[in-house]
Design a protein around this motif. Structure first.
Motif, PDB file in Angstrom:
ATOM      1  N   ILE A 121       0.791  -1.029  -0.157  1.00  0.00           N
ATOM      2  CA  ILE A 121      -0.103   0.139  -0.025  1.00  0.00           C
ATOM      3  C   ILE A 121       0.822   1.347   0.115  1.00  0.00           C
ATOM      4  CG2 ILE A 121      -2.018   0.988   1.183  1.00  0.00           C
ATOM      5  CD1 ILE A 121      -2.617  -1.664   0.427  1.00  0.00           C
ATOM      6  N   TRP A 122       0.621   2.266  -0.778  1.00  0.00           N
ATOM      7  CA  TRP A 122       1.502   3.424  -0.921  1.00  0.00           C
ATOM      8  C   TRP A 122       0.570   4.513  -1.068  1.00  0.00           C
ATOM      9  CZ3 TRP A 122       6.341   2.011  -2.505  1.00  0.00           C
ATOM     10  CH2 TRP A 122       6.757   0.719  -2.800  1.00  0.00           C
ATOM     11  N   ALA A 123       1.294   5.725  -0.549  1.00  0.00           N
ATOM     12  CA  ALA A 123       0.539   7.042  -0.616  1.00  0.00           C
ATOM     13  C   ALA A 123       1.297   8.109  -1.389  1.00  0.00           C
ATOM     14  CB  ALA A 123       0.131   7.525   0.948  1.00  0.00           C
ATOM     15  N   VAL A 124       0.644   8.756  -2.155  1.00  0.00           N
ATOM     16  CA  VAL A 124       1.074   9.999  -2.733  1.00  0.00           C
ATOM     17  C   VAL A 124       1.144  11.325  -1.700  1.00  0.00           C
ATOM     18  CG1 VAL A 124       0.763  11.649  -4.841  1.00  0.00           C
ATOM     19  CG2 VAL A 124       0.371   9.264  -5.064  1.00  0.00           C
ATOM     20  N   GLU A 125       2.266  11.834  -1.191  1.00  0.00           N
ATOM     21  CA  GLU A 125       2.084  12.608  -0.253  1.00  0.00           C
ATOM     22  C   GLU A 125       1.946  14.177  -0.831  1.00  0.00           C
ATOM     23  OE1 GLU A 125       3.527  11.865   3.394  1.00  0.00           O
ATOM     24  OE2 GLU A 125       2.354  10.301   2.305  1.00  0.00           O
ATOM     25  N   GLN A 126       1.873  15.068   0.121  1.00  0.00           N
ATOM     26  CA  GLN A 126       1.558  16.461  -0.316  1.00  0.00           C
ATOM     27  C   GLN A 126       2.613  16.961  -1.432  1.00  0.00           C
ATOM     28  OE1 GLN A 126      -1.324  17.929   0.393  1.00  0.00           O
ATOM     29  NE2 GLN A 126      -2.013  16.316   1.710  1.00  0.00           N
ATOM     30  N   ASP A 127       3.847  16.473  -0.850  1.00  0.00           N
ATOM     31  CA  ASP A 127       4.935  17.108  -1.652  1.00  0.00           C
ATOM     32  C   ASP A 127       5.218  16.357  -2.777  1.00  0.00           C
ATOM     33  OD1 ASP A 127       5.776  14.739  -0.627  1.00  0.00           O
ATOM     34  OD2 ASP A 127       7.624  15.498   0.407  1.00  0.00           O
ATOM     35  N   SER A 128       4.261  15.633  -3.238  1.00  0.00           N
ATOM     36  CA  SER A 128       4.273  14.927  -4.525  1.00  0.00           C
ATOM     37  C   SER A 128       5.243  13.560  -4.250  1.00  0.00           C
ATOM     38  CB  SER A 128       4.784  15.513  -5.690  1.00  0.00           C
ATOM     39  OG  SER A 128       3.706  16.805  -5.819  1.00  0.00           O
ATOM     40  N   SER A 129       5.627  13.289  -3.301  1.00  0.00           N
ATOM     41  CA  SER A 129       6.484  12.118  -3.223  1.00  0.00           C
ATOM     42  C   SER A 129       5.630  11.003  -3.121  1.00  0.00           C
ATOM     43  CB  SER A 129       7.650  12.313  -2.319  1.00  0.00           C
ATOM     44  OG  SER A 129       6.827  12.250  -0.935  1.00  0.00           O
ATOM     45  N   VAL A 130       6.240   9.828  -3.475  1.00  0.00           N
ATOM     46  CA  VAL A 130       5.162   8.571  -2.896  1.00  0.00           C
ATOM     47  C   VAL A 130       6.041   7.588  -1.896  1.00  0.00           C
ATOM     48  CG1 VAL A 130       4.433   6.385  -3.975  1.00  0.00           C
ATOM     49  CG2 VAL A 130       4.304   8.382  -5.373  1.00  0.00           C
TER      50      VAL A 130
END
Length: 833
Positions: free
Chosen positions: A720-729
């Protein structure tokens, strides 16, 4: 239905199974239970002819199922009245034979045993007879040149076990036998005859006792090509049951009826026999069969000529019960034959002359199917079933009162090769599936307006594409307007299809006017249906106003009947269509071709607004592995996204359509941001690319409530992955390792506030699990339910897809569809507690 007790927060039920029949002879059997069994890839499927639904599939074989046989079969239905359990034998291409038990009271199946001695090569035929209410004898033959004869003692009490013993092993030499039939010899208790036929064009008769000791008795030589089917009748006359008949069919297109009469009985009633000898049906004397102290004169009773191609099966009509006490039965003089010439025939002797004539022919009008592999009687003799080259069933029922009138009936249908992809219509009213059998099919729940309940049964309602290439992927265009889908096959072009008027009206009837495509919009659809092209590649529209004007084809147009394709006659169906209608008259016209890829198409995805379609193809270089973006409507290529070096295996747009996720054979995933700048412009940028797994990544799925996503791989893990606010994953978690490669994923939202959802995980071994996921700052996951193996696929799960995912929050009952390499399309009810 759920796997373990502690996982019971979710309940799973099977709603629908669509599957095609393996395309082999002897694969289908109609039992005294009035259920039909057939092999569908490695599973044994069971269908109910009354409801036209597949009830279940039985997992257990490790290879393709070649033949099935009920004990008791329809022939012994008159003996099966008191049985509370019925048995089924199934054989596969590896030589294994499995015995199954069905308890009639609760419709539960269980695998009883696998036969200890398995054949070295594929099983080609299984046949069995009931010698008493608890005793069955059956024989099996295989390409390895052996024939086994077994005795099966059925349990007489409720909890008892079956006893199995091998009576005889016969070696038939280098030319294998492909047809078998067993019978008890009349007027001679304890002796049986086994007829076998195969590649040496002869019928070999073996005699044996109940304890075994089968010895070769004689050969019947008359056919000039392979013997394909044999069937013994039960003894013919009741007062003195002194003769039985054997019917044989062959690739020489002929059917022969042989009579075996107990010698000595000829002298007793000379009068009747002398009369018969002078008649046209006088027989040609053949060899004498000796069994113990009795001997039987064999003669050729009749030769039936009528089929124009190989005759694959012959079967006597099952006996009917004549007395109220159900002790005596009557063997009808009636034979069903099925042939590669696309017809089934019923043969009966004429009243006056006794000459066998063809009294009923069905199937000859259909252009579909290259022919029939087998034909079967229903237990009461009022219906006949054929299975054919297209993996399809054809059922006719005698609905006539005084005269015979055979009418086609509904049957289950499905793909006859691996199903590669499925997609739900935008409002979930139907599901599209595509397969390596080169067809695209639409399955839908057909609401029965006649019944007062909201009961619906699923059926195939259209076959929009019949192609010349294996089809790998499909996506349905979301958004407004007519129903459209894009399909990708083993070719470099993707094809766009649009629903014709005949389909829209049929769908309205199927959903009882609940369809999302209202009548006023249907006025704009000027296309009624579509015609197949000669090469079977593109489908040409039939326009509404030109239908009446189709010119009659001149007989001497030079069109050979084999080469010409019949004109489609698109009609609105008021009930689910049958195979002949599906095969020609439900095609959708192709509206566009999308040229651009350098190799065969592999995956497709449409965004949720219905503005963009992404496509990928098989690739071994970065240049070819580009993802192409197409604008819906104009169908212009508006983007070529480069991120991967090998085939992109799956793509999905995030729920807000701001991102596109792709996973690839190069073990990486990529996330692109997608922005629409003008009406025709799309700007895109690679946001992240990361090596995520140790092996191929087969699947991916977005969380519908946010920018988290899951990836599933051949390394048996789901991350499970998340795209963060700073556009990193960043990686949030890895689920515990699975038992097999993860091949399919689909995430559905349940509660937006807590960001809670269910992730469906499909594996290469056919199993499906649902995981409960909560993804806030951190992720938490637990196994919600592991599907019972009897509900699952028996080969790789190729795709999972939730129906109407945007409405999932309002409901406790959701539906999940799956498709797999086992030719099956399945729909499950998932009820959250």
């Amino acid at each position: 239905m759920s796997g373990n007790k502690e996982e019971s927060e979710v309940e799973v039920k099977s709603v629908f199974i669509g599957a095609g029949c393996n395309r082999v002879v002897n694969n289908v059997s109609w039992g005294a239970s009035d259920l039909v069994s057939f092999g569908s890839q490695n599973a044994v499927a069971i269908f109910c002819p009354k409801t036209a639904q597949i009830l279940t599939t039985l997992p257990g074989h490790k290879a393709s199922v070649n033949c099935t046989h009920w004990i008791p079969s329809t022939k012994f239905a008159f003996k099966a009245k008191q049985l509370d359990r019925h048995y089924l034998l199934s054989g596969d291409t590896d030589g294994a034979i499995i015995l199954w038990e069905l308890t009639l009271a609760d419709k539960k199946w269980r695998q009883v045993l696998q036969l200890p001695q398995s054949h070295k090569k594929g099983v080609t035929c299984i046949t069995g007879i009931m010698v008493s209410e608890t005793d069955a004898i059956f024989a099996s033959t295989s390409s390895d040149g052996t024939v086994y004869v077994w005795e099966l003692v059925l349990p007489s009490t409720a909890g008892g076990e079956c006893k199995l013993s091998c009576l005889e092993t016969l070696f038939v030499g280098s030319k294998p036998m492909v047809a078998l039939s067993l019978a008890e010899l009349p007027g001679n208790s304890g002796h049986m005859v086994l007829a076998m036929g195969g590649l040496d064009n002869k019928i070999h008769l073996y005699c044996g006792e109940r304890t075994g000791k089968f010895v070769h008795a004689c050969d019947l030589k008359a056919h000039t090509d392979w013997i394909r089917s044999l069937d013994f009748s039960l003894p013919i006359c009741n007062d003195e049951a002194n003769s039985i008949l054997l019917v044989s069919s062959s690739q020489d297109k002929g059917i022969r009826i042989w009579k075996m009469t107990l010698r000595g009985s000829l002298t007793n009633n000379q009068g009747t026999y002398r009369k018969e000898e002078i008649s046209l049906a006088s027989y040609i004397e053949g060899p004498v069969l000796v069994a113990g102290s009795s001997s039987y004169q064999i003669s050729l009773e009749s030769l039936l000529i009528g089929h124009e191609d190989w005759v694959y099966s012959v079967e006597w009509q099952p006996p009917s019960i004549t007395s109220v006490e159900e002790t005596t039965y009557h063997q009808p003089q009636s034979i069903l034959s099925a042939s590669m010439d696309k017809t089934m025939m019923i043969w009966q002797p004429e009243r006056k002359t006794g000459i066998w004539m063809n009294v009923v022919t069905v199937g000859e009008l259909s252009h579909s199917a290259l022919g029939f592999y087998g034909g079967h009687w229903s237990p009461d003799g009022n219906a006949i079933l054929a299975h054919g080259y297209g993996g399809a069933f054809h059922l006719w029922k005698n609905v006539g009162v005084d005269v015979d009138h055979w009418q086609p009936q509904k049957v289950p249908s499905g793909h006859f090769a691996a199903v590669t992809d499925i997609a739900w219509a935008r409002s979930g009213e139907y599901m599209v599936s595509v397969s390596l059998d080169q067809t695209t099919r639409i399955f839908a729940p057909w609401q029965n307006s006649a019944s007062l309940t909201d009961e619906e049964s699923w059926h195939e309602i259209a076959r929009p594409q019949i192609h010349g290439h294996d089809i790998n992927c499909v996506t349905i265009i979301q958004g407004k307007g007519n129903h459209r889908f894009v399909g990708g096959a083993d070719e470099k072009v993707a094809r766009v299809f649009e629903a014709p008027l005949s389909f829209l009206k049929t769908l309205n009837l199927a959903t009882c006017q609940k369809s999302s495509f209202p009548e006023n919009l249907q006025l704009d659809v000027q296309i009624l249906g579509a015609n197949m092209s000669a090469l079977g590649l593109s489908q040409k529209p039939i326009y509404v106003n030109t239908v009446q004007e189709t010119p009659e084809r001149n007989e001497n147009d030079g069109l050979d009947t084999l080469e010409s394709i019949p004109d489609a006659v698109p009609v609105v169906f008021t009930e689910p269509p049958i195979e002949d209608q599906l095969a020609y008259h439900t095609l959708w016209p192709e509206s566009h071709k999308l040229y651009g890829h350098g190799n065969e198409l592999f995956s497709l995805s449409c965004d949720h607004e219905g503005k963009l379609v992404a496509s990928s193809c098989k690739a071994q270089s970065a240049m070819v592995a580009e993802i192409w973006l197409w604008q819906v409507g104009s169908w212009k290529a508006v983007g070529r996204l480069q991120a991967h070096s090998l085939t992109v295996t799956q793509m999905e747009f995030s729920r807000d359509d701001s991102m596109l996720l792709a996973v690839s054979r190069d073990r990486q995933f990529s996330v692109f941001t997608i922005k629409r700048t003008g009406t025709d412009e799309v700007s895109y940028q690679l946001l992240a690319r990361q090596e995520a797994h140790k092996r191929i990544i087969w699947s991916c799925s977005w969380n519908p409530f946010g920018h988290q996503f899951a990836t599933g791989s051949r390394d048996k893990t789901v991350k499970i992955w998340a795209v963060e606010q700073d556009s990193s994953v960043k990686q949030m978690m890895t689920l515990p390792q699975f038992s097999s490669s993860v091949t399919a994923l689909s995430w559905v939202g349940i509660d937006r506030q807590s960001n809670h959802g269910l992730l469906a995980v499909g594996m290469e071994n056919g199993l499906i699990e649902l995981w409960s996921l909560t993804t806030n700052k951190s992720a938490a996951a637990n196994l919600a339910v592991r599907f019972d193996t009897s509900l699952c696929h028996v080969s790789s799960v190729n795709r999972l897809s939730w129906r109407n995912p945007e409405k999932s929050e309002e409901r406790r009952r959701m539906q999940l569809a799956s498709c797999g390499a086992d030719q099956c399309v399945r729909v499950f009810d998932v009820i959250t507690k």
